[in-house]
Motif scaffolding. Sequence first.
Motif, PDB file in Angstrom:
ATOM      1  N   LEU A  41       0.882  -1.149   0.103  1.00 48.23           N
ATOM      2  CA  LEU A  41      -0.137  -0.066  -0.090  1.00 48.23           C
ATOM      3  C   LEU A  41       0.923   1.357   0.057  1.00 48.23           C
ATOM      4  N   LYS A 114       0.849  -7.768  -4.632  1.00 45.25           N
ATOM      5  CA  LYS A 114      -0.085  -6.941  -5.583  1.00 45.25           C
ATOM      6  C   LYS A 114       0.252  -5.409  -5.092  1.00 45.25           C
ATOM      7  N   TYR A 116      -1.207  -1.388  -4.525  1.00 41.95           N
ATOM      8  CA  TYR A 116      -2.173  -0.478  -4.460  1.00 41.95           C
ATOM      9  C   TYR A 116      -1.566   0.880  -4.006  1.00 41.95           C
ATOM     10  N   ASP A 139      -2.061  -2.405  -9.088  1.00 44.65           N
ATOM     11  CA  ASP A 139      -3.374  -3.393  -8.953  1.00 44.65           C
ATOM     12  C   ASP A 139      -4.574  -2.689  -8.735  1.00 44.65           C
ATOM     13  N   GLY A 140      -4.520  -1.472  -8.048  1.00 47.57           N
ATOM     14  CA  GLY A 140      -5.702  -0.714  -7.694  1.00 47.57           C
ATOM     15  C   GLY A 140      -5.474   0.429  -7.004  1.00 47.57           C
ATOM     16  N   VAL A 141      -6.527   1.241  -6.748  1.00 45.64           N
ATOM     17  CA  VAL A 141      -6.278   2.529  -6.286  1.00 45.64           C
ATOM     18  C   VAL A 141      -7.432   2.789  -5.060  1.00 45.64           C
ATOM     19  N   LEU A 215     -10.846  -3.009   0.805  1.00 47.41           N
ATOM     20  CA  LEU A 215      -9.400  -3.511   0.130  1.00 47.41           C
ATOM     21  C   LEU A 215      -9.090  -5.059   0.506  1.00 47.41           C
ATOM     22  N   PRO A 220     -11.889  -3.632  -3.690  1.00 48.66           N
ATOM     23  CA  PRO A 220     -11.212  -2.495  -3.589  1.00 48.66           C
ATOM     24  C   PRO A 220     -11.874  -1.414  -4.579  1.00 48.66           C
ATOM     25  N   TYR A 222     -11.463   0.970  -7.666  1.00 49.97           N
ATOM     26  CA  TYR A 222     -10.518   1.332  -8.685  1.00 49.97           C
ATOM     27  C   TYR A 222     -10.859   2.495  -9.011  1.00 49.97           C
TER      28      TYR A 222
END
Length: 224
Positions: A41, A114, A116, A139-141, A215, A220, A222
Amino acid sequence: MDKKRKNIIRENKVSDLYEWSLGGYKQKVLVEGKTKQLPILITLHGGPGTPVPFSVGCRGLFPEFTERFIMVYWDQLGCGCNNFVITDFFTIDSFVQMTMDLVYEIKKLFQKNKIYLFAMSWGSILSAKLLEKESHIVDGVVVYGQIVRDIFFNDETIMALEKSKLPKRKLAVIKAAKKESTTNKELQLFSASIRKYTSGYQNKEGAVLEVINRLQKGRPFYVK
């Protein structure tokens, strides 16, 4: 440093301070987590220039996060331990490049984890622009206090400032600013005025942990 905090640091398998070249400038970044297998993170704080609540000085302070994630604390150039004079030479894209460089440095360290982004306010601009350029590298926000439109150059912001107790002299500077040629000093005036004289930067209590829980549960938020 109290005993509890020392114990948390001691028990973390990941707790290292790195110095990387981000956007061409050497900057310190703290990486901390319970185990090496946790998802990453990367925190992008608000401001610009306000490393709150996560900063390089937070080692051992947030076990509720470091037990679930490997946290990456970056004091953006110009604040905290990465103190530097920010001039009009720097643009939003300058900080976007630093953010991208940071992600790539983390990917070198943790090739299978992963990754984020965890962005607040101004940091949400950096995350959105990073996704525009290279969305595949994360992989995501997750964003909170997010900026979903141009917070400075829009009628609602100007109207709120007009109704506030902002001094007329400062209001005149803001109203005269041009989006295509705005300076760093003008942006700082915008940001400080919105924070002090309006509720533009306020958040609901508990919102941060709520999105973190989502998350962790595989839901999560996105930003594409």
